[in-house]
Design a protein around this motif. Structure first.
Motif, mmCIF file in Angstrom:
data_model
loop_
_atom_site.group_PDB
_atom_site.id
_atom_site.type_symbol
_atom_site.label_atom_id
_atom_site.label_comp_id
_atom_site.label_asym_id
_atom_site.label_seq_id
_atom_site.Cartn_x
_atom_site.Cartn_y
_atom_site.Cartn_z
ATOM 1 N N TRP A 130 0.919 -1.256 0.058
ATOM 2 C CA TRP A 130 0.113 0.148 -0.060
ATOM 3 C C TRP A 130 0.790 1.349 -0.051
ATOM 4 N N PHE A 131 0.957 2.006 -0.911
ATOM 5 C CA PHE A 131 1.710 3.182 -1.297
ATOM 6 C C PHE A 131 1.306 4.422 -0.627
ATOM 7 N N TYR A 132 0.156 4.262 0.020
ATOM 8 C CA TYR A 132 -0.526 5.755 0.273
ATOM 9 C C TYR A 132 -0.607 6.026 1.920
ATOM 10 N N GLY A 133 0.190 5.364 2.772
ATOM 11 C CA GLY A 133 0.034 5.375 4.178
ATOM 12 C C GLY A 133 -1.285 5.786 4.569
ATOM 13 N N ASP A 134 -1.470 6.918 5.329
ATOM 14 C CA ASP A 134 -2.773 7.048 5.836
ATOM 15 C C ASP A 134 -3.387 7.957 5.212
ATOM 16 N N THR A 135 -3.311 8.389 4.086
ATOM 17 C CA THR A 135 -3.957 9.307 3.150
ATOM 18 C C THR A 135 -5.287 8.761 2.727
ATOM 19 N N PRO A 136 -6.333 9.414 2.864
ATOM 20 C CA PRO A 136 -7.803 8.940 2.522
ATOM 21 C C PRO A 136 -7.839 8.887 1.136
ATOM 22 N N VAL A 137 -8.228 7.525 0.952
ATOM 23 C CA VAL A 137 -8.345 7.117 -0.520
ATOM 24 C C VAL A 137 -9.846 6.853 -0.800
ATOM 25 N N PHE A 138 -10.326 7.597 -2.031
ATOM 26 C CA PHE A 138 -11.685 7.076 -2.458
ATOM 27 C C PHE A 138 -11.432 6.435 -3.682
ATOM 28 N N VAL A 139 -12.133 5.310 -3.879
ATOM 29 C CA VAL A 139 -12.473 4.479 -5.300
ATOM 30 C C VAL A 139 -13.802 4.939 -5.815
ATOM 31 N N LEU A 140 -13.510 5.070 -7.023
ATOM 32 C CA LEU A 140 -14.748 5.250 -7.783
ATOM 33 C C LEU A 140 -15.155 4.125 -8.519
ATOM 34 N N SER A 141 -16.335 3.611 -8.121
ATOM 35 C CA SER A 141 -16.767 2.486 -8.583
ATOM 36 C C SER A 141 -18.279 1.991 -8.164
ATOM 37 N N SER A 142 -19.063 1.729 -9.085
ATOM 38 C CA SER A 142 -20.416 1.341 -8.623
ATOM 39 C C SER A 142 -20.849 -0.106 -8.306
ATOM 40 N N THR A 143 -19.761 -0.876 -8.122
ATOM 41 C CA THR A 143 -19.791 -2.228 -8.014
ATOM 42 C C THR A 143 -18.869 -2.856 -6.950
ATOM 43 N N LEU A 144 -17.992 -2.039 -6.665
ATOM 44 C CA LEU A 144 -16.902 -2.500 -5.500
ATOM 45 C C LEU A 144 -17.610 -2.432 -4.096
#
Length: 179
Positions: A72-86
């Motif tokens: 995981w390359f992003y540490g504690d940065t909040p990550v949003f994933v665009l998906s209608s099915t995930l």
């Protein structure tokens, strides 16, 4: 669209012919082949870039590729994933079902500087006028077919060249401000 309190920023590696992945999502040409004795990747500013952003938005395809890498390359940065099915079974991410939803989530979260990653996601944010900077690192390889970073846009997008860096191995990094 209302004035946003945040701006989007792109930091991405690509082939000289503009591909960000092979057609099968392969990144071997970008990451090198450690098993073949390749040198470890040179720091091209990713850590410094990550320190400058407070949120990240990526598309589902990009998330699937990153998740499969195991790191995981992003540490504690909040990550949003665009998906209608995930299904959000990964506690490191929040799922947004649409572009409008992710923008509202960033607004509600008090975002200021958003890392935007993935071809379709970058194109969507560019078309909406929400990208402020593009940092493009071109790796000296032509892969011929694959997933392009850029495609059709509703209008020309003018750029101002801010910086050019070269790295050992021949990679060239250009940073642009979107005008």
């Amino acid at each position: 669209m209302a004035e946003r309190q945040w701006s989007g920023h792109v930091f991405i590696g690509m082939s000289v012919d503009g591909m960000i992945a092979r057609a099968d999502d392969g990144l071997d040409w970008l990451t090198g082949d450690a098993a073949a004795g390749a040198d470890p990747p040179e720091d091209m500013g990713f850590d410094g870039f990550m320190a400058s952003v407070d949120h990240l938005v990526m598309g589902r395809s990009t998330y699937d590729v990153v998740r499969a890498m195991g790191e995981w390359f992003y540490g504690d940065t909040p990550v949003f994933v665009l998906s209608s099915t995930l299904q959000a079974d990964d506690p490191r991410i929040r799922v947004a079902s649409s572009f409008e939803d992710v923008c509202a989530m960033l607004d509600d979260d008090g975002a200021r500087s958003v890392y935007v990653d993935g071809g379709r996601t970058v194109r969507t944010f560019l078309a909406a006028g929400l990208i402020r900077t593009l940092t493009l690192t071109r790796v000296p390889i032509l892969i011929g077919e694959g997933k392009p970073l850029f495609g059709a846009l509703p209008a020309d997008i003018r750029l101002q060249l801010d910086d050019v860096k070269t790295f050992s191995g021949g990679a060239v990094q250009t940073r642009y401000t979107v005008l």
